[in-house]
Design a protein around this motif. Structure first.
Motif, PDB file in Angstrom:
ATOM      1  N   TRP A  77       1.248   4.499  -2.874  1.00 37.67           N
ATOM      2  CA  TRP A  77       1.092   5.923  -2.573  1.00 37.67           C
ATOM      3  C   TRP A  77       2.427   6.665  -2.558  1.00 37.67           C
ATOM      4  O   TRP A  77       2.446   7.882  -2.380  1.00 37.67           O
ATOM      5  N   GLN A 121      -8.016   4.279  -4.237  1.00 38.98           N
ATOM      6  CA  GLN A 121      -6.782   4.093  -4.981  1.00 38.98           C
ATOM      7  C   GLN A 121      -6.334   5.453  -5.528  1.00 38.98           C
ATOM      8  O   GLN A 121      -7.142   6.383  -5.645  1.00 38.98           O
ATOM      9  N   PRO A 122      -5.075   5.592  -5.900  1.00 42.27           N
ATOM     10  CA  PRO A 122      -4.610   6.890  -6.418  1.00 42.27           C
ATOM     11  C   PRO A 122      -5.454   7.427  -7.568  1.00 42.27           C
ATOM     12  O   PRO A 122      -5.729   8.626  -7.639  1.00 42.27           O
ATOM     13  N   ALA A 181       1.168  10.406   3.943  1.00 44.71           N
ATOM     14  CA  ALA A 181       2.532   9.952   3.698  1.00 44.71           C
ATOM     15  C   ALA A 181       3.390  10.102   4.950  1.00 44.71           C
ATOM     16  O   ALA A 181       4.178   9.207   5.298  1.00 44.71           O
ATOM     17  N   SER A 217       4.727   6.957  -0.378  1.00 47.80           N
ATOM     18  CA  SER A 217       4.926   7.726   0.854  1.00 47.80           C
ATOM     19  C   SER A 217       6.395   7.999   1.128  1.00 47.80           C
ATOM     20  O   SER A 217       6.744   9.015   1.724  1.00 47.80           O
ATOM     21  N   LEU A 244      -3.094  13.869   1.410  1.00 46.58           N
ATOM     22  CA  LEU A 244      -2.070  12.974   0.877  1.00 46.58           C
ATOM     23  C   LEU A 244      -0.730  13.236   1.547  1.00 46.58           C
ATOM     24  O   LEU A 244       0.032  12.296   1.839  1.00 46.58           O
ATOM     25  N   TYR A 272      -8.515   9.654  -6.703  1.00 44.73           N
ATOM     26  CA  TYR A 272      -8.265  11.061  -6.415  1.00 44.73           C
ATOM     27  C   TYR A 272      -7.875  11.829  -7.667  1.00 44.73           C
ATOM     28  O   TYR A 272      -8.174  13.019  -7.784  1.00 44.73           O
ATOM     29  N   THR A 327       0.829  -1.201   0.000  1.00 41.47           N
ATOM     30  CA  THR A 327       0.000   0.000   0.000  1.00 41.47           C
ATOM     31  C   THR A 327       0.866   1.255   0.000  1.00 41.47           C
ATOM     32  O   THR A 327       0.610   2.212  -0.719  1.00 41.47           O
ATOM     33  N   THR A 328       1.924   1.235   0.822  1.00 42.66           N
ATOM     34  CA  THR A 328       2.798   2.400   0.886  1.00 42.66           C
ATOM     35  C   THR A 328       3.460   2.650  -0.469  1.00 42.66           C
ATOM     36  O   THR A 328       3.610   3.793  -0.895  1.00 42.66           O
ATOM     37  N   TYR A 358      -6.919  17.161  -1.277  1.00 38.66           N
ATOM     38  CA  TYR A 358      -6.063  16.070  -1.727  1.00 38.66           C
ATOM     39  C   TYR A 358      -4.608  16.333  -1.356  1.00 38.66           C
ATOM     40  O   TYR A 358      -3.884  15.422  -0.923  1.00 38.66           O
ATOM     41  N   ARG A 381      -6.942   5.783   3.134  1.00 41.91           N
ATOM     42  CA  ARG A 381      -7.389   6.998   2.442  1.00 41.91           C
ATOM     43  C   ARG A 381      -8.816   6.767   1.949  1.00 41.91           C
ATOM     44  O   ARG A 381      -9.095   5.769   1.286  1.00 41.91           O
TER      45      ARG A 381
END
Length: 277
Positions: free
Chosen positions: A13, A190-191, A92, A15, A88, A194, A9-10, A84, A103
């Protein structure tokens, strides 16, 4: 199926692209072991340090949601942003610090048919899930446990969570009654979710962020807003001070809201501002 190469997951995103130390310096916080108290302190520091603003959409730019670009804007260039960007960035940082973060999306003004375009976070720490949201204009100062029936003080304003079909509603006590700010469910996003919402919010002519300047700051007992040509200071007791801001007063009004634009952007905003009705 071989899962060894599936992204975490990281990783999805990115992060790790955030310079955590620079972010913590921006909001005046030190690294701390995850806890409810540390989450509260970090959330409050973020709200106090980084403005909510829509300068990029106002000037016809769609803000990048890449973590590196968000950090460059909000951390290194000391600008602000909208939901966002704020959330976001916070997500992170929280993940790098060791928090479990989900998220989510929310429907704004659900009682009047608002769109599902807001981003918020669910953060798990000390055995409890919390609503974290540093990007709802001048909304909440502190994270709120995800439970109904409890009232929370947010910089002097009364907030609560109530049950909603399939999720929860964030409500604010306004003019003698509870009003829904937004509703949200537990579904992780999911990215791309957004990216789609950001395109609408940043470009659609009916978006609240494309037609006029919006800058908001929340502190104890006062919510300051520049909406179009109106600079307003609101207080929990319902009192307010109102000033009409002309083009020559714009730079000073922005500085009073902790927003410092470079000369080129200030010129463009002033031109746009002068043309507003």
């Amino acid at each position: 199926m071989d899962t060894t190469t599936m992204p975490t997951t990281t990783d999805i995103w990115h992060s790790g692209d955030l310079d955590l130390d620079a972010y913590l310096a921006r909001i005046g916080q030190a690294r701390a072991t995850p806890s409810a108290a540390a989450l509260t302190a970090l959330h409050e520091a973020h709200v106090r340090a980084i403005p909510f603003e829509n300068i990029d959409p106002l000037l016809g730019r769609s803000p990048s949601l890449a973590i590196g670009d968000i950090a460059d804007k909000l951390v290194h260039r000391r600008r602000g942003g909208y939901c966002y960007e704020h959330n976001l960035l916070l997500a992170a940082a929280l993940e790098q610090l060791g928090y479990d973060v989900v998220r989510q999306t929310a429907r704004v003004q659900p009682d009047s048919g608002g769109p599902r375009t807001h981003m918020n976070l669910r953060v798990h720490v000390d055995g409890t899930d919390y609503l974290a949201d540093t990007g709802f204009g001048a909304g909440i100062m502190h994270p709120m446990p995800l439970r109904t029936g409890t009232e929370f003080d947010q910089a002097g304003w009364r907030y609560r969570l109530s049950a909603d079909e399939g999720g929860l509603r964030l409500e604010k006590f306004t003019d003698g009654e509870w009003r829904a700010e937004y509703s949200f469910g537990p579904e992780p996003q999911q990215p791309i979710d957004y990216e789609v919402a950001n395109h609408y919010v940043a470009t659609h002519p009916r978006s609240p962020f494309t037609g006029r300047i919006v800058v908001m700051r929340l502190s104890d007992g006062v919510c300051r807003k520049l909406i179009g040509k109106h600079l307003v200071a609101e207080h929990p007791d319902g009192s307010r001070e109102h000033t009409v801001i002309g083009p020559d007063d714009l730079a000073g009004a922005l500085r009073s809201l902790d927003l410092h634009l470079d000369a080129a952007d200030l010129h463009l905003v002033r031109e746009r501002y002068a043309g507003e009705g």
